[in-house]
Design a protein around this motif. Structure first.
Motif, PDB file in Angstrom:
ATOM      1  N   LEU A   1      49.388  45.513  29.692  1.00  0.00           N
ATOM      2  CA  LEU A   1      49.405  44.758  30.925  1.00  0.00           C
ATOM      3  C   LEU A   1      48.250  43.711  30.719  1.00  0.00           C
ATOM      4  N   SER A   2      48.371  42.324  31.458  1.00  0.00           N
ATOM      5  CA  SER A   2      47.588  41.498  31.338  1.00  0.00           C
ATOM      6  C   SER A   2      47.437  41.002  32.795  1.00  0.00           C
ATOM      7  N   ASP A   3      48.195  41.327  33.715  1.00  0.00           N
ATOM      8  CA  ASP A   3      48.039  40.923  35.272  1.00  0.00           C
ATOM      9  C   ASP A   3      47.143  41.799  35.756  1.00  0.00           C
ATOM     10  N   PRO A   4      46.114  41.055  36.284  1.00  0.00           N
ATOM     11  CA  PRO A   4      44.907  42.080  36.788  1.00  0.00           C
ATOM     12  C   PRO A   4      45.337  42.978  37.841  1.00  0.00           C
ATOM     13  N   ALA A   5      46.111  42.539  38.790  1.00  0.00           N
ATOM     14  CA  ALA A   5      46.545  43.385  39.910  1.00  0.00           C
ATOM     15  C   ALA A   5      47.392  44.574  39.574  1.00  0.00           C
ATOM     16  N   ILE A   6      48.353  44.376  38.508  1.00  0.00           N
ATOM     17  CA  ILE A   6      49.238  45.324  38.164  1.00  0.00           C
ATOM     18  C   ILE A   6      48.298  46.307  37.063  1.00  0.00           C
ATOM     19  N   LYS A   7      47.404  45.559  36.312  1.00  0.00           N
ATOM     20  CA  LYS A   7      46.652  46.596  35.511  1.00  0.00           C
ATOM     21  C   LYS A   7      45.680  47.510  36.471  1.00  0.00           C
ATOM     22  N   ASN A   8      44.919  47.010  37.729  1.00  0.00           N
ATOM     23  CA  ASN A   8      44.271  47.719  38.458  1.00  0.00           C
ATOM     24  C   ASN A   8      44.996  48.900  39.076  1.00  0.00           C
ATOM     25  N   HIS A   9      46.304  48.593  39.315  1.00  0.00           N
ATOM     26  CA  HIS A   9      47.078  49.643  39.899  1.00  0.00           C
ATOM     27  C   HIS A   9      47.572  50.624  39.172  1.00  0.00           C
ATOM     28  N   ALA A  10      47.814  50.360  37.925  1.00  0.00           N
ATOM     29  CA  ALA A  10      48.151  51.205  36.703  1.00  0.00           C
ATOM     30  C   ALA A  10      47.035  52.180  36.307  1.00  0.00           C
ATOM     31  N   HIS A  11      46.000  51.592  36.329  1.00  0.00           N
ATOM     32  CA  HIS A  11      44.636  52.460  36.046  1.00  0.00           C
ATOM     33  C   HIS A  11      44.683  53.468  37.119  1.00  0.00           C
ATOM     34  N   GLU A  12      44.661  53.230  38.455  1.00  0.00           N
ATOM     35  CA  GLU A  12      44.607  54.321  39.573  1.00  0.00           C
ATOM     36  C   GLU A  12      45.873  55.388  39.433  1.00  0.00           C
ATOM     37  N   VAL A  13      47.125  54.741  38.992  1.00  0.00           N
ATOM     38  CA  VAL A  13      48.026  55.830  38.816  1.00  0.00           C
ATOM     39  C   VAL A  13      47.721  56.724  37.711  1.00  0.00           C
ATOM     40  N   PHE A  14      47.424  56.090  36.542  1.00  0.00           N
ATOM     41  CA  PHE A  14      46.972  57.210  35.361  1.00  0.00           C
ATOM     42  C   PHE A  14      45.790  57.888  35.522  1.00  0.00           C
ATOM     43  N   SER A  15      44.936  57.536  36.443  1.00  0.00           N
ATOM     44  CA  SER A  15      43.566  58.315  36.662  1.00  0.00           C
ATOM     45  C   SER A  15      44.046  59.589  37.485  1.00  0.00           C
ATOM     46  N   GLU A  16      45.073  59.755  38.103  1.00  0.00           N
ATOM     47  CA  GLU A  16      45.532  60.955  38.784  1.00  0.00           C
ATOM     48  C   GLU A  16      45.936  62.130  37.864  1.00  0.00           C
ATOM     49  N   ALA A  17      46.231  61.414  36.723  1.00  0.00           N
ATOM     50  CA  ALA A  17      46.732  62.597  35.463  1.00  0.00           C
ATOM     51  C   ALA A  17      45.747  63.090  34.862  1.00  0.00           C
ATOM     52  N   PHE A  18      44.574  62.161  34.267  1.00  0.00           N
ATOM     53  CA  PHE A  18      43.512  62.496  33.466  1.00  0.00           C
ATOM     54  C   PHE A  18      42.315  61.756  33.618  1.00  0.00           C
ATOM     55  N   HIS A  19      41.233  61.979  33.119  1.00  0.00           N
ATOM     56  CA  HIS A  19      40.223  61.173  33.299  1.00  0.00           C
ATOM     57  C   HIS A  19      40.150  59.906  32.563  1.00  0.00           C
ATOM     58  N   PHE A  20      40.374  58.847  32.896  1.00  0.00           N
ATOM     59  CA  PHE A  20      40.609  57.588  32.309  1.00  0.00           C
ATOM     60  C   PHE A  20      39.419  56.735  32.482  1.00  0.00           C
ATOM     61  N   GLU A  21      38.999  56.348  31.312  1.00  0.00           N
ATOM     62  CA  GLU A  21      37.697  55.304  31.270  1.00  0.00           C
ATOM     63  C   GLU A  21      38.080  54.034  30.474  1.00  0.00           C
ATOM     64  N   PRO A  22      38.722  52.892  31.093  1.00  0.00           N
ATOM     65  CA  PRO A  22      39.352  51.801  30.361  1.00  0.00           C
ATOM     66  C   PRO A  22      38.157  50.865  29.691  1.00  0.00           C
ATOM     67  N   ASP A  23      36.935  51.063  30.116  1.00  0.00           N
ATOM     68  CA  ASP A  23      35.801  50.278  29.664  1.00  0.00           C
ATOM     69  C   ASP A  23      34.970  51.037  28.934  1.00  0.00           C
ATOM     70  N   ALA A  24      35.034  52.078  28.221  1.00  0.00           N
ATOM     71  CA  ALA A  24      33.993  52.841  27.712  1.00  0.00           C
ATOM     72  C   ALA A  24      33.718  52.302  26.239  1.00  0.00           C
ATOM     73  N   VAL A  25      32.271  52.897  25.930  1.00  0.00           N
ATOM     74  CA  VAL A  25      32.011  52.488  24.677  1.00  0.00           C
ATOM     75  C   VAL A  25      31.587  53.781  23.941  1.00  0.00           C
ATOM     76  N   VAL A  26      32.235  54.163  22.659  1.00  0.00           N
ATOM     77  CA  VAL A  26      31.718  55.257  22.083  1.00  0.00           C
ATOM     78  C   VAL A  26      30.451  55.235  21.289  1.00  0.00           C
ATOM     79  N   GLU A  27      29.529  55.854  21.518  1.00  0.00           N
ATOM     80  CA  GLU A  27      28.337  55.496  20.720  1.00  0.00           C
ATOM     81  C   GLU A  27      28.051  56.806  19.630  1.00  0.00           C
ATOM     82  N   ALA A  28      28.544  57.938  19.686  1.00  0.00           N
ATOM     83  CA  ALA A  28      28.521  58.726  18.499  1.00  0.00           C
ATOM     84  C   ALA A  28      29.870  59.655  18.526  1.00  0.00           C
TER      85      ALA A  28
END
Length: 469
Positions: free
Chosen positions: A210-237
Protein backbone atom coordinates in the motif's frame (compact mmCIF):
# COMPACT_ATOMS: atom_id res chain seq x y z
CA UNK A 1 32.74 -33.98 -22.25
CA UNK A 2 29.34 -34.24 -23.96
CA UNK A 3 28.61 -31.40 -26.41
CA UNK A 4 25.13 -30.33 -27.43
CA UNK A 5 24.36 -27.92 -30.30
CA UNK A 6 20.98 -26.29 -29.88
CA UNK A 7 18.96 -23.29 -31.03
CA UNK A 8 17.66 -22.14 -27.63
CA UNK A 9 18.83 -23.00 -24.13
CA UNK A 10 16.40 -22.22 -21.31
CA UNK A 11 18.00 -22.03 -17.86
CA UNK A 12 15.43 -22.74 -15.16
CA UNK A 13 12.36 -24.99 -15.15
CA UNK A 14 10.01 -22.74 -13.19
CA UNK A 15 6.94 -20.91 -14.46
CA UNK A 16 8.91 -18.58 -16.75
CA UNK A 17 11.29 -21.29 -17.97
CA UNK A 18 8.57 -23.77 -18.86
CA UNK A 19 6.66 -21.06 -20.69
CA UNK A 20 9.82 -20.04 -22.58
CA UNK A 21 10.61 -23.66 -23.48
CA UNK A 22 7.15 -24.28 -24.94
CA UNK A 23 7.09 -20.96 -26.82
CA UNK A 24 10.51 -21.47 -28.43
CA UNK A 25 9.64 -25.03 -29.42
CA UNK A 26 6.34 -23.87 -30.92
CA UNK A 27 8.35 -21.54 -33.16
CA UNK A 28 10.26 -24.50 -34.56
CA UNK A 29 13.49 -24.09 -32.60
CA UNK A 30 15.42 -26.95 -31.06
CA UNK A 31 15.33 -26.33 -27.30
CA UNK A 32 16.89 -27.71 -24.14
CA UNK A 33 15.54 -27.05 -20.64
CA UNK A 34 18.25 -26.84 -17.96
CA UNK A 35 17.41 -27.16 -14.24
CA UNK A 36 20.04 -26.97 -11.53
CA UNK A 37 18.10 -28.31 -8.56
CA UNK A 38 14.72 -30.03 -8.76
CA UNK A 39 11.57 -29.71 -10.81
CA UNK A 40 8.53 -27.97 -9.34
CA UNK A 41 7.93 -24.24 -9.41
CA UNK A 42 8.46 -21.78 -6.54
CA UNK A 43 4.68 -21.29 -6.53
CA UNK A 44 3.96 -24.97 -5.95
CA UNK A 45 6.84 -25.79 -3.59
CA UNK A 46 7.25 -22.83 -1.25
CA UNK A 47 5.10 -19.99 -2.53
CA UNK A 48 1.49 -19.48 -3.59
CA UNK A 49 0.05 -22.91 -2.88
CA UNK A 50 1.52 -23.94 0.51
CA UNK A 51 0.97 -20.43 1.86
CA UNK A 52 -2.70 -20.55 0.85
CA UNK A 53 -3.02 -23.96 2.53
CA UNK A 54 -1.70 -22.46 5.78
CA UNK A 55 -4.00 -19.45 5.35
CA UNK A 56 -7.01 -21.73 4.78
CA UNK A 57 -6.34 -23.48 8.10
CA UNK A 58 -5.98 -20.11 9.82
CA UNK A 59 -9.26 -18.84 8.37
CA UNK A 60 -11.03 -21.97 9.59
CA UNK A 61 -9.71 -21.36 13.11
CA UNK A 62 -10.63 -17.68 12.98
CA UNK A 63 -14.16 -18.44 11.77
CA UNK A 64 -14.64 -21.02 14.52
CA UNK A 65 -13.81 -18.41 17.16
CA UNK A 66 -16.30 -15.91 15.75
CA UNK A 67 -19.55 -17.87 15.73
CA UNK A 68 -21.09 -16.45 18.93
CA UNK A 69 -22.28 -13.13 17.42
CA UNK A 70 -24.43 -15.19 15.03
CA UNK A 71 -26.00 -17.02 17.97
CA UNK A 72 -23.98 -20.13 17.17
CA UNK A 73 -22.05 -21.33 20.21
CA UNK A 74 -19.23 -23.85 20.20
CA UNK A 75 -18.79 -25.43 23.63
CA UNK A 76 -15.21 -25.21 24.84
CA UNK A 77 -12.18 -23.60 23.27
CA UNK A 78 -11.17 -24.08 19.67
CA UNK A 79 -8.31 -26.59 19.70
CA UNK A 80 -5.63 -26.26 17.05
CA UNK A 81 -3.41 -29.27 16.42
CA UNK A 82 -0.31 -27.78 14.86
CA UNK A 83 1.00 -31.16 13.72
CA UNK A 84 -2.25 -31.88 11.87
CA UNK A 85 -2.25 -28.41 10.32
CA UNK A 86 1.27 -28.84 8.97
CA UNK A 87 0.63 -32.42 7.85
CA UNK A 88 -2.21 -31.24 5.58
CA UNK A 89 -0.17 -28.28 4.32
CA UNK A 90 2.70 -30.55 3.31
CA UNK A 91 0.53 -33.33 1.91
CA UNK A 92 -1.46 -31.01 -0.34
CA UNK A 93 1.70 -29.06 -1.25
CA UNK A 94 3.35 -32.31 -2.33
CA UNK A 95 0.30 -33.10 -4.44
CA UNK A 96 0.58 -29.79 -6.31
CA UNK A 97 4.33 -30.27 -6.76
CA UNK A 98 3.76 -33.80 -8.07
CA UNK A 99 1.58 -32.48 -10.90
CA UNK A 100 4.22 -29.95 -11.92
CA UNK A 101 7.05 -32.48 -11.72
CA UNK A 102 5.12 -35.05 -13.76
CA UNK A 103 4.36 -32.43 -16.39
CA UNK A 104 8.02 -31.43 -16.66
CA UNK A 105 9.28 -35.02 -16.66
CA UNK A 106 6.80 -35.70 -19.45
CA UNK A 107 8.95 -33.58 -21.76
CA UNK A 108 11.31 -35.58 -24.00
CA UNK A 109 14.36 -36.74 -22.03
CA UNK A 110 16.78 -35.45 -24.69
CA UNK A 111 15.32 -31.94 -24.24
CA UNK A 112 16.07 -31.81 -20.50
CA UNK A 113 19.33 -31.43 -18.60
CA UNK A 114 19.89 -31.54 -14.83
CA UNK A 115 22.79 -29.49 -13.52
CA UNK A 116 23.74 -25.91 -12.77
CA UNK A 117 24.56 -23.89 -15.88
CA UNK A 118 27.30 -21.30 -16.13
CA UNK A 119 28.30 -19.17 -19.10
CA UNK A 120 31.60 -19.82 -20.83
CA UNK A 121 30.79 -16.98 -23.23
CA UNK A 122 27.63 -15.48 -24.75
CA UNK A 123 26.76 -18.68 -26.61
CA UNK A 124 28.36 -21.51 -24.65
CA UNK A 125 27.08 -22.97 -21.38
CA UNK A 126 28.76 -25.47 -19.11
CA UNK A 127 26.10 -27.66 -17.43
CA UNK A 128 27.39 -29.62 -14.48
CA UNK A 129 30.79 -31.23 -15.01
CA UNK A 130 30.19 -33.21 -18.17
CA UNK A 131 28.00 -31.30 -20.62
CA UNK A 132 28.71 -28.27 -22.77
CA UNK A 133 25.82 -26.58 -24.58
CA UNK A 134 26.40 -24.44 -27.67
CA UNK A 135 23.25 -22.33 -27.96
CA UNK A 136 22.38 -19.73 -30.57
CA UNK A 137 20.33 -17.93 -27.93
CA UNK A 138 19.63 -18.36 -24.22
CA UNK A 139 16.74 -17.57 -21.87
CA UNK A 140 17.67 -16.92 -18.25
CA UNK A 141 14.71 -17.93 -16.06
CA UNK A 142 16.45 -18.89 -12.85
CA UNK A 143 13.90 -17.43 -10.42
CA UNK A 144 14.68 -15.79 -7.09
CA UNK A 145 15.63 -16.61 -3.50
CA UNK A 146 14.60 -15.00 -0.18
CA UNK A 147 17.09 -12.41 1.02
CA UNK A 148 18.42 -12.73 4.57
CA UNK A 149 20.41 -9.75 5.95
CA UNK A 150 23.72 -10.58 7.62
CA UNK A 151 22.32 -9.76 11.08
CA UNK A 152 20.03 -12.77 10.89
CA UNK A 153 22.32 -15.18 9.06
CA UNK A 154 24.30 -15.61 12.29
CA UNK A 155 21.22 -17.06 13.99
CA UNK A 156 21.53 -20.37 12.16
CA UNK A 157 18.36 -22.44 11.89
CA UNK A 158 16.48 -20.08 14.21
CA UNK A 159 16.34 -17.55 11.36
CA UNK A 160 14.02 -18.88 8.69
CA UNK A 161 12.44 -17.77 5.41
CA UNK A 162 9.01 -18.61 4.05
CA UNK A 163 10.43 -21.75 2.38
CA UNK A 164 11.29 -23.15 5.83
CA UNK A 165 7.82 -22.59 7.31
CA UNK A 166 6.40 -25.29 5.06
CA UNK A 167 8.95 -27.82 6.35
CA UNK A 168 7.71 -27.50 9.96
CA UNK A 169 6.19 -30.61 11.54
CA UNK A 170 4.41 -28.52 14.17
CA UNK A 171 3.67 -24.89 14.95
CA UNK A 172 6.04 -22.93 17.21
CA UNK A 173 5.02 -20.92 20.24
CA UNK A 174 6.39 -17.47 19.40
CA UNK A 175 7.69 -15.95 16.15
CA UNK A 176 9.06 -12.56 15.11
CA UNK A 177 8.31 -11.63 11.51
CA UNK A 178 10.86 -9.26 9.99
CA UNK A 179 9.28 -7.29 7.16
CA UNK A 180 5.68 -6.18 6.60
CA UNK A 181 5.45 -6.92 2.90
CA UNK A 182 3.01 -9.28 1.23
CA UNK A 183 4.63 -12.51 2.48
CA UNK A 184 5.09 -11.14 6.00
CA UNK A 185 1.47 -10.04 6.32
CA UNK A 186 0.05 -13.27 4.92
CA UNK A 187 2.14 -15.63 7.04
CA UNK A 188 2.09 -13.38 10.11
CA UNK A 189 -1.71 -13.23 10.27
CA UNK A 190 -2.06 -16.93 9.46
CA UNK A 191 0.32 -17.98 12.23
CA UNK A 192 -1.34 -15.61 14.71
CA UNK A 193 -4.80 -17.04 13.96
CA UNK A 194 -3.37 -20.54 14.42
CA UNK A 195 -2.33 -19.64 17.96
CA UNK A 196 1.28 -18.58 17.45
CA UNK A 197 2.32 -15.42 19.31
CA UNK A 198 3.48 -13.10 16.52
CA UNK A 199 5.37 -9.82 16.57
CA UNK A 200 5.80 -8.12 13.20
CA UNK A 201 8.65 -5.65 12.78
CA UNK A 202 8.29 -3.59 9.62
CA UNK A 203 10.40 -0.70 8.35
CA UNK A 204 9.63 2.79 7.09
CA UNK A 205 5.93 2.41 7.84
CA UNK A 206 5.35 -0.22 5.18
CA UNK A 207 2.08 -2.18 5.26
CA UNK A 208 2.10 -4.64 2.37
CA UNK A 209 2.21 -2.95 -1.04
CA UNK A 210 0.00 0.00 0.00
CA UNK A 211 1.05 3.58 -0.77
CA UNK A 212 -2.18 5.50 0.01
CA UNK A 213 -1.68 6.91 3.56
CA UNK A 214 -5.34 6.57 4.61
CA UNK A 215 -5.61 2.97 3.41
CA UNK A 216 -2.24 2.11 4.91
CA UNK A 217 -3.22 3.48 8.32
CA UNK A 218 -6.52 1.61 8.25
CA UNK A 219 -4.74 -1.63 7.33
CA UNK A 220 -2.29 -1.14 10.20
CA UNK A 221 -5.20 -0.89 12.63
CA UNK A 222 -6.79 -4.05 11.25
CA UNK A 223 -3.64 -6.18 11.41
CA UNK A 224 -2.77 -4.90 14.87
CA UNK A 225 -5.88 -6.71 16.10
CA UNK A 226 -4.28 -10.04 15.14
CA UNK A 227 -0.70 -9.52 16.28
CA UNK A 228 1.76 -6.98 17.70
CA UNK A 229 2.62 -4.85 14.67
CA UNK A 230 5.42 -2.27 14.62
CA UNK A 231 5.58 -0.85 11.06
CA UNK A 232 8.43 1.55 11.93
CA UNK A 233 10.75 -0.68 13.94
CA UNK A 234 14.54 -0.67 13.91
CA UNK A 235 16.19 -3.94 14.97
CA UNK A 236 19.38 -3.12 16.85
CA UNK A 237 20.56 -6.61 17.80
CA UNK A 238 19.71 -10.25 17.14
CA UNK A 239 21.44 -12.95 19.20
CA UNK A 240 21.07 -16.71 19.49
CA UNK A 241 20.34 -18.05 22.98
CA UNK A 242 20.20 -21.83 22.81
CA UNK A 243 17.13 -22.68 20.77
CA UNK A 244 15.76 -19.15 21.07
CA UNK A 245 16.47 -15.76 19.52
CA UNK A 246 16.74 -12.55 21.48
CA UNK A 247 15.84 -9.35 19.62
CA UNK A 248 16.44 -5.81 20.72
CA UNK A 249 14.49 -3.30 18.66
CA UNK A 250 13.34 0.29 18.78
CA UNK A 251 9.64 0.80 18.08
CA UNK A 252 8.04 3.70 16.20
CA UNK A 253 7.90 5.78 19.36
CA UNK A 254 11.62 5.30 19.98
CA UNK A 255 11.14 2.91 22.90
CA UNK A 256 13.72 0.10 23.12
CA UNK A 257 12.17 -3.34 23.56
CA UNK A 258 13.73 -6.74 24.31
CA UNK A 259 11.93 -9.97 23.41
CA UNK A 260 12.76 -13.64 22.97
CA UNK A 261 11.33 -15.80 20.18
CA UNK A 262 11.43 -19.39 18.98
CA UNK A 263 12.11 -18.25 15.41
CA UNK A 264 12.74 -15.13 13.40
CA UNK A 265 10.88 -15.33 10.09
CA UNK A 266 12.74 -13.05 7.67
CA UNK A 267 10.54 -11.68 4.88
CA UNK A 268 12.89 -8.97 3.68
CA UNK A 269 12.32 -9.50 -0.04
CA UNK A 270 13.80 -11.77 -2.70
CA UNK A 271 16.82 -11.56 -4.98
CA UNK A 272 17.36 -13.01 -8.47
CA UNK A 273 19.22 -16.34 -8.68
CA UNK A 274 22.08 -15.22 -10.89
CA UNK A 275 25.20 -15.86 -8.82
CA UNK A 276 25.91 -19.34 -10.27
CA UNK A 277 25.69 -18.23 -13.93
CA UNK A 278 29.21 -16.73 -14.21
CA UNK A 279 27.80 -13.72 -16.07
CA UNK A 280 31.21 -12.03 -15.94
CA UNK A 281 32.31 -14.50 -18.65
CA UNK A 282 29.85 -12.87 -21.04
CA UNK A 283 29.82 -9.47 -22.74
CA UNK A 284 26.53 -8.58 -21.02
CA UNK A 285 26.20 -5.25 -19.25
CA UNK A 286 25.35 -5.90 -15.59
CA UNK A 287 23.53 -3.39 -13.35
CA UNK A 288 24.15 -2.65 -9.66
CA UNK A 289 21.87 -5.53 -8.61
CA UNK A 290 23.87 -8.01 -10.67
CA UNK A 291 21.06 -8.29 -13.24
CA UNK A 292 21.84 -8.05 -16.97
CA UNK A 293 20.60 -4.78 -18.45
CA UNK A 294 17.69 -5.71 -20.71
CA UNK A 295 14.95 -4.19 -22.83
CA UNK A 296 11.70 -4.08 -20.87
CA UNK A 297 9.65 -4.78 -24.01
CA UNK A 298 11.58 -7.59 -25.72
CA UNK A 299 13.43 -8.87 -22.60
CA UNK A 300 16.66 -9.01 -24.64
CA UNK A 301 19.91 -8.16 -22.89
CA UNK A 302 21.29 -5.39 -25.09
CA UNK A 303 22.05 -6.74 -28.57
CA UNK A 304 23.14 -10.09 -27.21
CA UNK A 305 21.44 -13.45 -27.85
CA UNK A 306 20.34 -13.57 -24.23
CA UNK A 307 16.86 -12.97 -22.79
CA UNK A 308 15.77 -12.78 -19.16
CA UNK A 309 12.32 -13.59 -17.79
CA UNK A 310 10.38 -14.15 -14.58
CA UNK A 311 11.69 -13.47 -11.08
CA UNK A 312 15.24 -13.46 -12.44
CA UNK A 313 14.74 -10.00 -13.96
CA UNK A 314 13.36 -8.62 -10.67
CA UNK A 315 10.50 -6.65 -12.28
CA UNK A 316 7.16 -8.22 -11.31
CA UNK A 317 7.67 -11.46 -9.35
CA UNK A 318 4.18 -12.86 -9.95
CA UNK A 319 3.28 -16.17 -11.57
CA UNK A 320 1.10 -14.79 -14.37
CA UNK A 321 3.72 -12.15 -15.18
CA UNK A 322 6.46 -14.81 -15.22
CA UNK A 323 4.44 -16.95 -17.63
CA UNK A 324 3.84 -13.97 -19.95
CA UNK A 325 7.50 -12.96 -19.84
CA UNK A 326 8.64 -16.53 -20.45
CA UNK A 327 6.44 -16.80 -23.52
CA UNK A 328 7.79 -13.59 -25.08
CA UNK A 329 11.40 -14.42 -24.13
CA UNK A 330 11.05 -17.89 -25.67
CA UNK A 331 9.51 -16.58 -28.88
CA UNK A 332 12.16 -13.88 -29.24
CA UNK A 333 15.00 -16.27 -28.42
CA UNK A 334 13.75 -18.59 -31.18
CA UNK A 335 13.44 -15.62 -33.54
CA UNK A 336 17.12 -14.76 -33.02
CA UNK A 337 18.29 -18.38 -33.17
CA UNK A 338 16.45 -19.06 -36.42
CA UNK A 339 17.55 -15.78 -38.03
CA UNK A 340 13.90 -14.90 -38.60
CA UNK A 341 12.91 -11.73 -40.44
CA UNK A 342 11.31 -8.72 -38.76
CA UNK A 343 11.52 -7.15 -35.33
CA UNK A 344 11.39 -8.93 -32.00
CA UNK A 345 7.95 -9.22 -30.44
CA UNK A 346 7.28 -6.73 -27.59
CA UNK A 347 5.72 -7.83 -24.33
CA UNK A 348 2.29 -6.32 -23.78
CA UNK A 349 1.70 -6.38 -20.05
CA UNK A 350 -1.72 -6.92 -18.57
CA UNK A 351 -3.26 -4.43 -16.16
CA UNK A 352 -1.12 -4.40 -12.99
CA UNK A 353 -2.69 -6.08 -10.00
CA UNK A 354 -1.42 -6.95 -6.53
CA UNK A 355 -3.26 -9.04 -3.93
CA UNK A 356 -2.51 -9.90 -0.31
CA UNK A 357 -4.38 -13.02 0.78
CA UNK A 358 -5.20 -11.77 4.25
CA UNK A 359 -8.59 -11.23 5.90
CA UNK A 360 -9.70 -8.66 5.10
CA UNK A 361 -7.74 -8.79 1.89
CA UNK A 362 -5.51 -6.08 0.48
CA UNK A 363 -5.50 -5.28 -3.22
CA UNK A 364 -4.08 -2.72 -5.61
CA UNK A 365 -4.95 -2.28 -9.27
CA UNK A 366 -3.41 0.09 -11.80
CA UNK A 367 -1.44 3.16 -10.77
CA UNK A 368 -0.32 3.53 -7.17
CA UNK A 369 -1.52 6.57 -5.25
CA UNK A 370 2.03 7.89 -4.87
CA UNK A 371 2.70 7.66 -8.60
CA UNK A 372 -0.31 9.73 -9.70
CA UNK A 373 0.18 13.40 -10.56
CA UNK A 374 -1.26 15.69 -7.91
CA UNK A 375 -4.60 17.25 -8.91
CA UNK A 376 -4.92 14.97 -11.97
CA UNK A 377 -7.48 12.67 -10.37
CA UNK A 378 -10.34 12.41 -7.90
CA UNK A 379 -10.55 9.78 -5.16
CA UNK A 380 -13.75 7.83 -4.67
CA UNK A 381 -14.08 6.30 -1.21
CA UNK A 382 -16.11 3.65 0.54
CA UNK A 383 -15.93 2.22 4.05
CA UNK A 384 -16.89 -1.41 4.40
CA UNK A 385 -17.84 -0.90 8.06
CA UNK A 386 -21.51 -0.37 7.13
CA UNK A 387 -21.55 -2.05 3.71
CA UNK A 388 -24.61 -4.28 3.65
CA UNK A 389 -23.38 -7.74 2.69
CA UNK A 390 -20.11 -7.27 4.58
CA UNK A 391 -22.03 -6.47 7.76
CA UNK A 392 -24.35 -9.45 7.26
CA UNK A 393 -21.30 -11.74 7.25
CA UNK A 394 -19.57 -9.83 10.07
CA UNK A 395 -16.69 -9.16 7.71
CA UNK A 396 -17.31 -5.42 7.72
CA UNK A 397 -13.76 -4.14 8.05
CA UNK A 398 -11.95 -2.13 5.42
CA UNK A 399 -11.71 0.99 3.29
CA UNK A 400 -11.33 1.50 -0.47
CA UNK A 401 -10.02 4.38 -2.59
CA UNK A 402 -10.53 4.39 -6.36
CA UNK A 403 -8.71 6.94 -8.52
CA UNK A 404 -10.38 8.43 -11.60
CA UNK A 405 -8.63 10.74 -14.06
CA UNK A 406 -10.25 14.19 -14.16
CA UNK A 407 -9.76 14.80 -17.86
CA UNK A 408 -10.69 11.42 -19.36
CA UNK A 409 -12.98 10.16 -16.54
CA UNK A 410 -11.18 6.82 -16.86
CA UNK A 411 -10.50 4.58 -13.91
CA UNK A 412 -6.72 4.63 -13.37
CA UNK A 413 -6.11 2.83 -10.10
CA UNK A 414 -7.27 1.71 -6.67
CA UNK A 415 -5.90 0.71 -3.30
CA UNK A 416 -7.94 -0.91 -0.54
CA UNK A 417 -8.37 -3.36 2.27
CA UNK A 418 -11.68 -5.15 2.53
CA UNK A 419 -13.64 -8.39 2.18
CA UNK A 420 -13.34 -10.36 -1.07
CA UNK A 421 -10.60 -8.02 -2.27
CA UNK A 422 -9.11 -10.72 -4.51
CA UNK A 423 -12.34 -10.93 -6.53
CA UNK A 424 -13.03 -7.20 -6.77
CA UNK A 425 -9.43 -6.72 -7.90
CA UNK A 426 -10.14 -8.75 -11.02
CA UNK A 427 -13.18 -6.64 -11.89
CA UNK A 428 -11.11 -3.46 -11.63
CA UNK A 429 -8.17 -4.96 -13.54
CA UNK A 430 -10.54 -5.80 -16.40
CA UNK A 431 -12.00 -2.28 -16.17
CA UNK A 432 -8.52 -0.77 -16.44
CA UNK A 433 -7.37 -3.02 -19.27
CA UNK A 434 -10.51 -2.19 -21.27
CA UNK A 435 -9.97 1.55 -20.71
CA UNK A 436 -13.42 2.08 -19.20
CA UNK A 437 -14.57 5.37 -17.72
CA UNK A 438 -16.26 5.64 -14.35
CA UNK A 439 -19.53 6.10 -16.27
CA UNK A 440 -18.98 2.89 -18.29
CA UNK A 441 -18.28 0.97 -15.09
CA UNK A 442 -21.31 2.31 -13.22
CA UNK A 443 -23.47 1.25 -16.18
CA UNK A 444 -22.47 -2.37 -15.49
CA UNK A 445 -24.82 -4.59 -13.43
CA UNK A 446 -24.39 -4.82 -9.65
CA UNK A 447 -26.44 -7.51 -7.92
CA UNK A 448 -27.90 -7.05 -4.44
CA UNK A 449 -26.79 -7.80 -1.80
CA UNK A 450 -23.12 -8.35 -2.66
CA UNK A 451 -19.80 -6.94 -1.46
CA UNK A 452 -19.27 -5.48 -4.95
CA UNK A 453 -21.88 -2.85 -4.10
CA UNK A 454 -19.14 -1.28 -2.02
CA UNK A 455 -17.14 -0.81 -5.22
CA UNK A 456 -20.17 0.88 -6.77
CA UNK A 457 -20.34 3.28 -3.82
CA UNK A 458 -16.70 4.24 -4.33
CA UNK A 459 -17.24 4.77 -8.06
CA UNK A 460 -20.33 6.89 -7.36
CA UNK A 461 -18.25 8.96 -4.94
CA UNK A 462 -15.70 9.62 -7.69
CA UNK A 463 -18.41 10.45 -10.25
CA UNK A 464 -20.02 12.93 -7.86
CA UNK A 465 -16.72 14.74 -7.40
CA UNK A 466 -16.28 14.97 -11.17
CA UNK A 467 -19.80 16.36 -11.49
CA UNK A 468 -19.00 19.01 -8.91
CA UNK A 469 -15.94 20.12 -10.87
Amino acid sequence: MKTLDIDVAVIGAGSAGLSAFRAAKAKGASVVLIEGAHYGTTCARVGCMPSKLLIAAAEAAHAARRTAPFGVHIDGAVRIDGAEVMARVKAERDRFVKFVVESTEGLPADERLIGYARFIDDNILQVGDDTRVHAKSTVIATGSTPFVPAMYQALGDRAIVNDDVFAWDDLPRKVAVIGAGVIGLELGQALAWLGVEVTMLGARGRVGPLSDPAIKNHAHEVFSEAFHFEPDAVVEAATREGDNVHLRYRDGAGVVRDETFDYVLVTAGRRPNLDKLALLNTSLEIDARGVPVFDAATLQAGRHPVFIAGDANDVLPLLHEAADEGRIAGENAAHVALDAQGELKPLVRRAPMSIVFSEPGIAMVGARFVDLAVDSFVTGEVSFEDQGRSRVMLRNRGMMHVYVDKASRRFVGAEWIGPDAEHIAHLLAWTLQMGLTVDNTLAMPFYHPVVEEGLRTALRSAAAQLANG
